[in-house]
Design a protein around this motif. Sequence first.
Motif, PDB file in Angstrom:
ATOM      1  N   GLY A  72       0.786  -1.231   0.000  1.00 34.14           N
ATOM      2  CA  GLY A  72       0.000   0.000   0.000  1.00 34.14           C
ATOM      3  C   GLY A  72       0.814   1.275   0.000  1.00 34.14           C
ATOM      4  N   GLU A  73       2.139   1.179   0.120  1.00 31.83           N
ATOM      5  CA  GLU A  73       2.966   2.379   0.113  1.00 31.83           C
ATOM      6  C   GLU A  73       3.081   2.947  -1.298  1.00 31.83           C
ATOM      7  OE1 GLU A  73       6.731   1.512   1.823  1.00 31.83           O
ATOM      8  OE2 GLU A  73       5.942   1.205   3.851  1.00 31.83           O
ATOM      9  N   THR A  74       3.184   4.280  -1.378  1.00 29.12           N
ATOM     10  CA  THR A  74       3.324   4.961  -2.664  1.00 29.12           C
ATOM     11  C   THR A  74       4.809   5.147  -2.978  1.00 29.12           C
ATOM     12  OG1 THR A  74       1.236   6.148  -2.345  1.00 29.12           O
ATOM     13  CG2 THR A  74       2.786   7.062  -3.946  1.00 29.12           C
ATOM     14  N   ARG A  75       5.167   4.845  -4.208  1.00 30.84           N
ATOM     15  CA  ARG A  75       6.554   5.029  -4.646  1.00 30.84           C
ATOM     16  C   ARG A  75       6.569   5.902  -5.896  1.00 30.84           C
ATOM     17  NH1 ARG A  75      11.448   2.720  -3.555  1.00 30.84           N
ATOM     18  NH2 ARG A  75      10.460   1.201  -2.156  1.00 30.84           N
ATOM     19  N   VAL A  76       7.493   6.852  -5.924  1.00 30.11           N
ATOM     20  CA  VAL A  76       7.647   7.772  -7.059  1.00 30.11           C
ATOM     21  C   VAL A  76       9.090   7.722  -7.526  1.00 30.11           C
ATOM     22  CG1 VAL A  76       7.549  10.170  -7.822  1.00 30.11           C
ATOM     23  CG2 VAL A  76       5.807   9.293  -6.261  1.00 30.11           C
ATOM     24  N   GLU A  77       9.276   7.579  -8.836  1.00 25.94           N
ATOM     25  CA  GLU A  77      10.616   7.575  -9.421  1.00 25.94           C
ATOM     26  C   GLU A  77      10.649   8.583 -10.565  1.00 25.94           C
ATOM     27  OE1 GLU A  77      11.534   3.626 -10.640  1.00 25.94           O
ATOM     28  OE2 GLU A  77      11.297   2.755  -8.625  1.00 25.94           O
ATOM     29  N   ILE A  78      11.565   9.553 -10.490  1.00 22.50           N
ATOM     30  CA  ILE A  78      11.757  10.546 -11.538  1.00 22.50           C
ATOM     31  C   ILE A  78      12.778   9.988 -12.520  1.00 22.50           C
ATOM     32  CG2 ILE A  78      12.287  12.953 -12.045  1.00 22.50           C
ATOM     33  CD1 ILE A  78       9.894  12.556 -10.195  1.00 22.50           C
ATOM     34  N   LYS A  79      12.413   9.908 -13.797  1.00 20.30           N
ATOM     35  CA  LYS A  79      13.230   9.218 -14.800  1.00 20.30           C
ATOM     36  C   LYS A  79      14.054  10.160 -15.674  1.00 20.30           C
ATOM     37  CE  LYS A  79      11.896   4.989 -13.874  1.00 20.30           C
ATOM     38  NZ  LYS A  79      12.852   3.964 -13.407  1.00 20.30           N
ATOM     39  N   GLU A  80      14.130  11.448 -15.347  1.00 23.11           N
ATOM     40  CA  GLU A  80      14.938  12.374 -16.123  1.00 23.11           C
ATOM     41  C   GLU A  80      15.437  13.491 -15.215  1.00 23.11           C
ATOM     42  OE1 GLU A  80      12.644  15.192 -18.728  1.00 23.11           O
ATOM     43  OE2 GLU A  80      11.052  13.721 -18.358  1.00 23.11           O
ATOM     44  N   SER A  81      16.448  14.208 -15.684  1.00 18.31           N
ATOM     45  CA  SER A  81      17.046  15.271 -14.886  1.00 18.31           C
ATOM     46  C   SER A  81      16.108  16.471 -14.807  1.00 18.31           C
ATOM     47  CB  SER A  81      18.382  15.705 -15.488  1.00 18.31           C
ATOM     48  OG  SER A  81      18.903  16.807 -14.778  1.00 18.31           O
ATOM     49  N   VAL A  82      15.967  17.038 -13.617  1.00 19.63           N
ATOM     50  CA  VAL A  82      15.142  18.230 -13.402  1.00 19.63           C
ATOM     51  C   VAL A  82      15.957  19.343 -12.752  1.00 19.63           C
ATOM     52  CG1 VAL A  82      13.003  16.912 -13.223  1.00 19.63           C
ATOM     53  CG2 VAL A  82      14.351  17.346 -11.161  1.00 19.63           C
ATOM     54  N   ARG A  83      17.252  19.190 -12.690  1.00 17.64           N
ATOM     55  CA  ARG A  83      18.104  20.150 -11.994  1.00 17.64           C
ATOM     56  C   ARG A  83      17.970  21.543 -12.601  1.00 17.64           C
ATOM     57  NH1 ARG A  83      22.491  19.616  -8.674  1.00 17.64           N
ATOM     58  NH2 ARG A  83      22.346  17.345  -8.955  1.00 17.64           N
ATOM     59  N   GLY A  84      17.656  22.508 -11.737  1.00 18.00           N
ATOM     60  CA  GLY A  84      17.583  23.901 -12.151  1.00 18.00           C
ATOM     61  C   GLY A  84      16.379  24.272 -12.982  1.00 18.00           C
ATOM     62  N   GLN A  85      15.372  23.432 -13.047  1.00 17.39           N
ATOM     63  CA  GLN A  85      14.210  23.709 -13.885  1.00 17.39           C
ATOM     64  C   GLN A  85      12.987  24.047 -13.036  1.00 17.39           C
ATOM     65  OE1 GLN A  85      13.335  20.732 -16.770  1.00 17.39           O
ATOM     66  NE2 GLN A  85      15.356  20.782 -17.720  1.00 17.39           N
ATOM     67  N   ASP A  86      12.015  24.703 -13.686  1.00 22.56           N
ATOM     68  CA  ASP A  86      10.699  24.920 -13.075  1.00 22.56           C
ATOM     69  C   ASP A  86       9.857  23.685 -13.354  1.00 22.56           C
ATOM     70  OD1 ASP A  86      11.443  27.448 -12.284  1.00 22.56           O
ATOM     71  OD2 ASP A  86      10.564  28.438 -14.026  1.00 22.56           O
ATOM     72  N   ILE A  87       9.365  23.061 -12.299  1.00 30.88           N
ATOM     73  CA  ILE A  87       8.591  21.832 -12.434  1.00 30.88           C
ATOM     74  C   ILE A  87       7.145  22.099 -12.016  1.00 30.88           C
ATOM     75  CG2 ILE A  87       8.369  19.432 -11.743  1.00 30.88           C
ATOM     76  CD1 ILE A  87      10.864  20.065 -13.384  1.00 30.88           C
ATOM     77  N   PHE A  88       6.217  21.717 -12.877  1.00 29.75           N
ATOM     78  CA  PHE A  88       4.793  21.855 -12.597  1.00 29.75           C
ATOM     79  C   PHE A  88       4.207  20.458 -12.397  1.00 29.75           C
ATOM     80  CE2 PHE A  88       6.030  25.646 -14.811  1.00 29.75           C
ATOM     81  CZ  PHE A  88       5.297  26.664 -14.221  1.00 29.75           C
ATOM     82  N   ILE A  89       3.728  20.193 -11.186  1.00 34.52           N
ATOM     83  CA  ILE A  89       3.089  18.906 -10.889  1.00 34.52           C
ATOM     84  C   ILE A  89       1.587  19.081 -11.083  1.00 34.52           C
ATOM     85  CG2 ILE A  89       2.789  17.062  -9.211  1.00 34.52           C
ATOM     86  CD1 ILE A  89       5.232  18.052  -7.742  1.00 34.52           C
ATOM     87  N   ILE A  90       1.051  18.449 -12.107  1.00 32.41           N
ATOM     88  CA  ILE A  90      -0.377  18.546 -12.404  1.00 32.41           C
ATOM     89  C   ILE A  90      -1.065  17.368 -11.721  1.00 32.41           C
ATOM     90  CG2 ILE A  90      -2.100  18.682 -14.231  1.00 32.41           C
ATOM     91  CD1 ILE A  90       0.269  19.516 -16.090  1.00 32.41           C
ATOM     92  N   GLN A  91      -1.804  17.665 -10.668  1.00 32.09           N
ATOM     93  CA  GLN A  91      -2.388  16.610  -9.843  1.00 32.09           C
ATOM     94  C   GLN A  91      -3.894  16.783  -9.749  1.00 32.09           C
ATOM     95  OE1 GLN A  91      -1.170  13.974  -8.951  1.00 32.09           O
ATOM     96  NE2 GLN A  91      -1.804  13.233  -6.964  1.00 32.09           N
ATOM     97  N   THR A  92      -4.632  15.866 -10.361  1.00 31.02           N
ATOM     98  CA  THR A  92      -6.080  15.838 -10.177  1.00 31.02           C
ATOM     99  C   THR A  92      -6.401  14.900  -9.015  1.00 31.02           C
ATOM    100  OG1 THR A  92      -6.220  14.113 -11.874  1.00 31.02           O
ATOM    101  CG2 THR A  92      -6.607  16.366 -12.577  1.00 31.02           C
ATOM    102  N   ILE A  93      -7.511  15.155  -8.377  1.00 32.46           N
ATOM    103  CA  ILE A  93      -7.875  14.417  -7.163  1.00 32.46           C
ATOM    104  C   ILE A  93      -9.036  13.484  -7.465  1.00 32.46           C
ATOM    105  CG2 ILE A  93      -8.523  14.612  -4.746  1.00 32.46           C
ATOM    106  CD1 ILE A  93      -5.809  15.849  -5.385  1.00 32.46           C
ATOM    107  N   PRO A  94      -8.782  12.180  -7.592  1.00 29.05           N
ATOM    108  CA  PRO A  94      -9.872  11.225  -7.839  1.00 29.05           C
ATOM    109  C   PRO A  94     -10.597  10.893  -6.532  1.00 29.05           C
ATOM    110  CG  PRO A  94      -7.772  10.080  -7.768  1.00 29.05           C
ATOM    111  CD  PRO A  94      -7.460  11.534  -7.562  1.00 29.05           C
ATOM    112  N   ARG A  95     -11.385   9.827  -6.565  1.00 30.47           N
ATOM    113  CA  ARG A  95     -12.144   9.464  -5.360  1.00 30.47           C
ATOM    114  C   ARG A  95     -11.231   9.108  -4.194  1.00 30.47           C
ATOM    115  NH1 ARG A  95     -17.572   5.958  -6.789  1.00 30.47           N
ATOM    116  NH2 ARG A  95     -18.546   7.457  -8.194  1.00 30.47           N
ATOM    117  N   ASP A  96     -10.098   8.463  -4.488  1.00 26.64           N
ATOM    118  CA  ASP A  96      -9.152   8.091  -3.429  1.00 26.64           C
ATOM    119  C   ASP A  96      -8.297   9.307  -3.101  1.00 26.64           C
ATOM    120  OD1 ASP A  96      -7.551   6.848  -1.645  1.00 26.64           O
ATOM    121  OD2 ASP A  96      -6.856   5.262  -2.969  1.00 26.64           O
TER     122      ASP A  96
END
Length: 383
Positions: A72-96
């Motif tokens: 049940g634990e959530t795991r996130v892996e970033i697969k590319e370099s984001v160093r020094g960039q502006d990152i926008f996390i687009i997160q919609t909220i489902p029922r869970d």
Amino acid sequence: MPRKLLLPYKSVFSHFRAPRGLHDSLAMNAARSGYRGFSANSTAASTELAKKITERLGAELGKSVVYQETNGETRVEIKESVRGQDIFIIQTIPRDVNTAVMELLIMAYALKTSCARNIIGVIPYFPYSKQSKMRKRGSIVCKLLASMLAKAGLTHIITMDLHQKEIQGFFSFPVDNLRASPFLLQYIQEEIPDYRNAVIVAKSPGAAKRAQSYAERLRLGLAVIHGEAQCTEQDMDDGRHSPPMLKNATVHPGLELPLMMAKEKPPITVVGDVGGRIAIIVDDIIDDVESFVAAAEILKERGAYKIFVMATHGLLSADAPRLIEESSIDEVVVTNTVPHEVQKLQCPKIKTVDISLILSEAIRRIHNGESMAYLFRNITVDD
């Protein structure tokens, strides 16, 4: 003393050659826009809005993997370099909701530790926004969530139609609270042929300000439903015997606090004329639809011949699709801030308005350091 011979700049460095592949790397970095859009949702249905936004920006979603482990634990892996960039996390909220919140927090922290310059959360529907006021022996959960997001690494939030605008004060970083009303107003004008014969309805006195804003922009009349069942607190255990009486305790003689008169709900009434007209109920969230169904029934009794419900966030929990289908409501119009494709399959009365345009424009302006005022034109403080 002999004078030193100063060679031209070009001849001094003419022997220097860049390592193999460096020119290609520099060209690639120059071509990059300096920002990336990621989706922290682990379900495919929840990433549709993120895909629409990135398509409008002419970009692709950042490469990442978000999944739930067997425990049940959530795991996130970033697969590319984001160093020094502006990152926008687009997160919609489902029922869970709780899983989506953890996905957002873990991705933000992963990007923070990967040296992203700025981490901006694009959260069209902000969860727990209804828990933004203190209740008896409760807590302001919305403020807790704001603190968690800041601790995880977010530096900015883009959201839409907060349930209470005062929620912006819970954050220690900027919050842009966009409005969906221009898109819903456009839907009314284009998809309801005889909307000039309509009246805007607030299903409770608390929603009157929003309804008034719609009515003034459409040059229509306004009606308010009064007497609707409201959420009341249970006063059975009101703390009058707290703390418990102790032996030999001194009590102030004659301590008798004045009692508040108990509230009594008046008979449900409609303030305003809806006879022979289209009734358009407006609100910010439609979740449990019992109050909307009850409002539609009373409007039908008062002579309204068509009833529309317009809301920004269509949560549509539990049996909402079935109740809408069986009710007097002719159409429910919501935006795609929350995924609701399953509910639309269960109830054809539910229609969707796309708001990815304003979200993508907000992302572009924030990254380029442009003013956001254009997105809030003609919007007053009370809207």
